[in-house]
Design a protein around this motif. Structure first.
Motif, PDB file in Angstrom:
ATOM      1  N   UNK A   1      -9.460  -0.924  22.365  1.00  0.00           N
ATOM      2  CA  UNK A   1     -10.301  -0.954  23.565  1.00  0.00           C
ATOM      3  C   UNK A   1     -11.782  -0.905  23.217  1.00  0.00           C
ATOM      4  N   UNK A   2     -12.150  -0.056  22.260  1.00  0.00           N
ATOM      5  CA  UNK A   2     -13.560   0.096  21.900  1.00  0.00           C
ATOM      6  C   UNK A   2     -13.988  -0.816  20.761  1.00  0.00           C
ATOM      7  N   UNK A   3     -13.042  -1.591  20.240  1.00  0.00           N
ATOM      8  CA  UNK A   3     -13.302  -2.392  19.042  1.00  0.00           C
ATOM      9  C   UNK A   3     -13.902  -1.502  17.955  1.00  0.00           C
ATOM     10  N   UNK A   4     -13.305  -0.325  17.828  1.00  0.00           N
ATOM     11  CA  UNK A   4     -13.769   0.689  16.881  1.00  0.00           C
ATOM     12  C   UNK A   4     -13.120   0.472  15.527  1.00  0.00           C
ATOM     13  N   UNK A   5     -13.588   1.232  14.575  1.00  0.00           N
ATOM     14  CA  UNK A   5     -12.957   1.274  13.258  1.00  0.00           C
ATOM     15  C   UNK A   5     -12.803   2.734  12.877  1.00  0.00           C
ATOM     16  N   UNK A   6     -11.857   3.007  12.006  1.00  0.00           N
ATOM     17  CA  UNK A   6     -11.665   4.374  11.548  1.00  0.00           C
ATOM     18  C   UNK A   6     -12.781   4.690  10.563  1.00  0.00           C
ATOM     19  N   UNK A   7     -13.594   5.683  10.915  1.00  0.00           N
ATOM     20  CA  UNK A   7     -14.638   6.130  10.008  1.00  0.00           C
ATOM     21  C   UNK A   7     -14.038   6.954   8.898  1.00  0.00           C
ATOM     22  N   UNK A   8     -13.148   7.865   9.290  1.00  0.00           N
ATOM     23  CA  UNK A   8     -12.462   8.712   8.327  1.00  0.00           C
ATOM     24  C   UNK A   8     -11.245   9.309   9.012  1.00  0.00           C
ATOM     25  N   UNK A   9     -10.203   9.558   8.224  1.00  0.00           N
ATOM     26  CA  UNK A   9      -8.973  10.159   8.749  1.00  0.00           C
ATOM     27  C   UNK A   9      -8.382  11.065   7.677  1.00  0.00           C
TER      28      UNK A   9
ATOM     29  N   UNK B   1     -20.439   2.278  16.077  1.00  0.00           N
ATOM     30  CA  UNK B   1     -21.783   1.851  15.680  1.00  0.00           C
ATOM     31  C   UNK B   1     -22.116   2.508  14.355  1.00  0.00           C
ATOM     32  N   UNK B   2     -23.406   2.645  14.049  1.00  0.00           N
ATOM     33  CA  UNK B   2     -23.816   3.197  12.754  1.00  0.00           C
ATOM     34  C   UNK B   2     -23.548   4.693  12.616  1.00  0.00           C
ATOM     35  N   UNK B   3     -23.279   5.381  13.719  1.00  0.00           N
ATOM     36  CA  UNK B   3     -23.012   6.813  13.673  1.00  0.00           C
ATOM     37  C   UNK B   3     -21.692   7.077  12.953  1.00  0.00           C
ATOM     38  N   UNK B   4     -21.579   8.239  12.269  1.00  0.00           N
ATOM     39  CA  UNK B   4     -20.350   8.494  11.512  1.00  0.00           C
ATOM     40  C   UNK B   4     -19.120   8.688  12.394  1.00  0.00           C
ATOM     41  N   UNK B   5     -19.311   9.036  13.675  1.00  0.00           N
ATOM     42  CA  UNK B   5     -18.209   8.983  14.644  1.00  0.00           C
ATOM     43  C   UNK B   5     -18.737   9.114  16.063  1.00  0.00           C
ATOM     44  N   UNK B   6     -18.035   8.432  16.967  1.00  0.00           N
ATOM     45  CA  UNK B   6     -18.325   8.548  18.398  1.00  0.00           C
ATOM     46  C   UNK B   6     -17.122   9.126  19.137  1.00  0.00           C
ATOM     47  N   UNK B   7     -15.934   8.974  18.556  1.00  0.00           N
ATOM     48  CA  UNK B   7     -14.719   9.517  19.159  1.00  0.00           C
ATOM     49  C   UNK B   7     -13.860  10.104  18.058  1.00  0.00           C
ATOM     50  N   UNK B   8     -13.465  11.352  18.241  1.00  0.00           N
ATOM     51  CA  UNK B   8     -12.572  12.008  17.296  1.00  0.00           C
ATOM     52  C   UNK B   8     -11.267  12.366  17.990  1.00  0.00           C
ATOM     53  N   UNK B   9     -10.209  12.468  17.220  1.00  0.00           N
ATOM     54  CA  UNK B   9      -8.902  12.863  17.749  1.00  0.00           C
ATOM     55  C   UNK B   9      -8.267  13.876  16.826  1.00  0.00           C
ATOM     56  N   UNK B  10      -7.726  14.931  17.437  1.00  0.00           N
ATOM     57  CA  UNK B  10      -6.967  15.928  16.696  1.00  0.00           C
ATOM     58  C   UNK B  10      -5.518  15.853  17.157  1.00  0.00           C
ATOM     59  N   UNK B  11      -4.607  15.753  16.205  1.00  0.00           N
ATOM     60  CA  UNK B  11      -3.179  15.640  16.482  1.00  0.00           C
ATOM     61  C   UNK B  11      -2.601  17.039  16.705  1.00  0.00           C
ATOM     62  N   UNK B  12      -2.152  17.306  17.928  1.00  0.00           N
ATOM     63  CA  UNK B  12      -1.584  18.610  18.261  1.00  0.00           C
ATOM     64  C   UNK B  12      -0.176  18.422  18.811  1.00  0.00           C
TER      65      UNK B  12
END
Length: 184
Positions: free
Chosen positions: A26-34, A46-57
């Motif tokens: 949807x956001x045409x995002x890429x995984x910065x880090x996982x 964008x150039x920021x190291x992350x705009x959306x994070x997810x925690x698996x609970x």
């Protein structure tokens, strides 16, 4: 003082892989880090190291989230925290000082390597992060995160009063924000 800007959102999800893929699409995002065990990921738009994070609970309605220490009880909402970026370390500490004068005290202060973060809990116990991004280059970020999980989620606590004093005494910002992985 320059007002902070909304920077990123981190959500807790028990539907981790489908959520991650949906936001990638949807956001045409890429995984910065996982993390290697897929317990957390940070997506870039964008150039920021992350705009959306997810925690698996395990469950979003009952699971303990990855909230920073210092909070009364675990965070269990789907939204883990939201963050506002200050353009300079001095601006971040000006906000800290202004809030302290109003008896609003941090729940936790952490140096994550790429960022310096001060966390607060609002009256509903939502977690709000005020932070300074050190402005690492793309190459520096890749090198940093290549250190593995203890770098991705590694947090070193700091005393904001001590760093504020150092800043006022003329210490270099680079010295004040230096980071080493936990346990190093």
């Amino acid at each position: 003082m320059t007002p902070p800007k909304l920077s990123h959102l981190v959500v807790n999800t028990s539907n981790y892989e489908p959520m991650k893929q949906w936001y990638l699409d949807v956001l045409e995002a890429e995984i910065g880090v996982e993390t290697s065990n897929h317990s957390a990921c940070f997506l870039r738009t964008d150039e920021n190291n992350h705009r959306l994070g997810m925690f698996n609970v395990a469950k979003t309605d009952e699971s303990v989230s990855m909230a920073p220490p210092g909070f009364d009880g675990p965070a269990v909402a789907r939204v883990n925290h939201f963050a506002f970026e200050h353009p300079t370390l001095a601006n971040l500490f000006e906000a800290y000082e202004r809030l302290a004068e109003s008896s609003i005290t941090p729940a936790g202060c952490f140096n994550y390597g790429p960022t310096m973060s001060i966390y607060y809990a609002d009256p509903d116990k939502n977690i709000v992060e005020l932070f300074y991004d050190k402005g690492l280059t793309e190459e520096q970020l890749l090198e940093f995160y290549a250190g593995g999980d203890r770098y991705i989620l590694g947090a070193s606590p700091f005393d904001p009063d001590e760093l504020l004093k150092g800043l006022r005494d003329g210490k270099a910002v680079a010295e004040l924000v230096a980071w080493a992985p936990p346990g190093a």
